[in-house]
Write an enzyme that holds these catalytic residues in place. Structure first.
Site, PDB file in Angstrom:
ATOM      1  N   HIS A 155      43.053   8.168 -40.124  1.00  0.00           N
ATOM      2  CA  HIS A 155      44.212   7.556 -39.320  1.00  0.00           C
ATOM      3  C   HIS A 155      43.678   6.617 -38.146  1.00  0.00           C
ATOM      4  CE1 HIS A 155      47.480  10.133 -40.943  1.00  0.00           C
ATOM      5  NE2 HIS A 155      46.912   9.892 -41.885  1.00  0.00           N
ATOM      6  N   GLU A 248      56.637   3.350 -44.351  1.00  0.00           N
ATOM      7  CA  GLU A 248      57.530   2.464 -43.538  1.00  0.00           C
ATOM      8  C   GLU A 248      57.486   1.044 -43.379  1.00  0.00           C
ATOM      9  OE1 GLU A 248      59.275   6.205 -40.702  1.00  0.00           O
ATOM     10  OE2 GLU A 248      58.698   4.272 -40.052  1.00  0.00           O
ATOM     11  N   TYR A 258      59.435   4.525 -32.550  1.00  0.00           N
ATOM     12  CA  TYR A 258      59.650   4.548 -33.984  1.00  0.00           C
ATOM     13  C   TYR A 258      59.507   5.859 -34.684  1.00  0.00           C
ATOM     14  CZ  TYR A 258      60.241  -0.327 -33.478  1.00  0.00           C
ATOM     15  OH  TYR A 258      60.670  -1.555 -32.921  1.00  0.00           O
ATOM     16  N   TYR A 269      52.235  17.296 -46.836  1.00  0.00           N
ATOM     17  CA  TYR A 269      51.485  17.093 -47.932  1.00  0.00           C
ATOM     18  C   TYR A 269      51.483  18.518 -48.875  1.00  0.00           C
ATOM     19  CZ  TYR A 269      49.389  12.933 -46.441  1.00  0.00           C
ATOM     20  OH  TYR A 269      49.356  11.570 -45.901  1.00  0.00           O
TER      21      TYR A 269
END
Length: 379
Positions: A155, A248, A258, A269
């Site tokens: 990430h 998104e 957000y 997961y």
């Protein structure tokens, strides 16, 4: 390396319409599909493509290389002058853009996973000048480094956009196991930041005056944004990976939250709710569009060209890593009203999507033998 593939690809035919996240998916009613050309092959996990004039392109490869692609598809040797890159997991040499004044200053910006001490890393953004002979980077400067550095292979986010007026937006992932950081302002995890080209902080950034907040932050509550582009309205749009479901599209506004990981349309997961398992909370923004199941989006561009006909102009193109297609989203203001899924027979993970100065769309496919593709309008 020359152009070796030229084949029309068509979407699968479905009966009727499918409604996904408020947008009609109608793959069977569409304009003619473009023709796919292979421009270059044998690129190792390419991540971004940028255009440097005279039909030449720069491509980044995640293991830590940047190469020139010639107009005839020949792939150059790796450029010299890159900084140290921590090419682990999802990290490596990632996004790349040229400066709006590249024709005169040869300046470019690239983001990558920057190594720290004791096995830590973070996303960094550097500027550099491409040498006159296009063989090396000169005057390399790190203008932003995500804080804090952590030990993670996941990430990184890492898409860069130059906004009108010359400021830079950079998307930053939550680093996966630090997802709660996306809701606090004392770090850069799970944020979009806005900086000047020298790394300085614009005085009108929303949290400049807040004690304890990182002044570079533009918006927060993001997970792993791997797509960013200016809309036809001149405003920043982004897309981000959800967990299992809940990818998104957002239009980040200054100072807005957000929601990740407090609200999400996805789940853990293997199943199970994230947090309280809610999709909305007061003070947190809803996505303009979401995909469940996840398509694993990467790369995005708004179509400015007329070359694909009026149906495409103004559309948002997004690559799918998971399902290996190109999504074309029709936009009405800030609403996604229709999705067309293109090139399903491509069979390759679409990592980046760009519009070239020739008005054609270019794709990068993410593989150890990745390709640079060009979409030619249907004859």
């Amino acid at each position: 390396m020359t152009f070796v593939t030229r084949r029309p690809l068509s979407t699968s035919m479905f009966a009727g319409f499918l409604l996904v996240a408020g947008a009609i998916v109608n793959p069977s009613v569409r304009a003619a599909e473009p023709v796919v050309e292979v421009v270059a092959r044998d690129l190792q996990n390419p991540w971004a493509v940028a255009f440097i004039g005279q039909g030449r392109m720069l491509v980044t490869e995640r293991p830590g290389r940047m190469r020139v692609i010639e107009p005839d598809g020949r792939v150059g040797q790796p450029l010299e002058g890159l900084p140290a890159i921590d090419a682990v997991g999802q990290g490596g040499l990632l996004d790349l853009i040229t400066d709006s004044g590249f024709a005169s200053n040869r300046r470019l910006y690239f983001c990558y996973s920057e190594p720290g001490s004791a096995g830590t890393n973070s996303t960094a953004l550097a500027s550099a000048r491409l040498s006159d002979d296009a063989r090396r980077l000169e005057d390399v400067k790190v203008i932003f480094s995500q804080q804090p550095k952590v030990a993670s292979r996941l990430h990184f986010g890492c898409r860069v956009v130059e906004a009108p007026g010359g400021l830079l937006f950079l998307t930053l992932g939550d680093r996966y196991h630090r997802m709660a950081d996306a809701q606090t302002l004392d770090n850069h995890h799970g944020k979009v930041v806005r900086i000047r080209k020298d790394g300085g902080v614009p005085p009108d950034n929303p949290f400049v005056q807040r004690v304890g907040a990182r002044p570079e932050i533009w918006s927060y509550g993001h997970r792993n944004p791997q797509g960013a582009a200016l809309g036809v309205d001149g405003h920043l749009w982004t897309q981000e990976h959800g967990p299992q479901g809940g990818d998104e599209i957002n239009r980040p506004e200054a100072g807005r939250n957000y929601g990740w990981p407090v609200i999400t349309h996805g789940e853990n997961y293997g199943g199970g709710k994230i947090g309280d398992g809610i999709t909305a909370r007061q003070g947190m923004e809803q996505p303009l569009h979401q995909w469940t199941p996840s398509i694993a989006p990467s790369g995005m561009v708004f179509v400015q060209t007329d070359r694909y006909g009026p149906a495409w102009k103004g559309s948002l193109l997004v690559g799918s890593l998971k399902f290996r297609y190109l999504s074309r989203l029709e936009i009405d203001g800030t609403r996604v009203v229709r999705e067309e899924r293109l090139l399903p027979e491509l069979g390759q993970r679409v990592r980046d999507v760009r519009e070239g100065p020739d008005g054609l769309i270019y794709l990068l496919t993410d593989d150890r033998n990745g390709q640079l593709l060009r979409l030619k309008p249907a004859p």
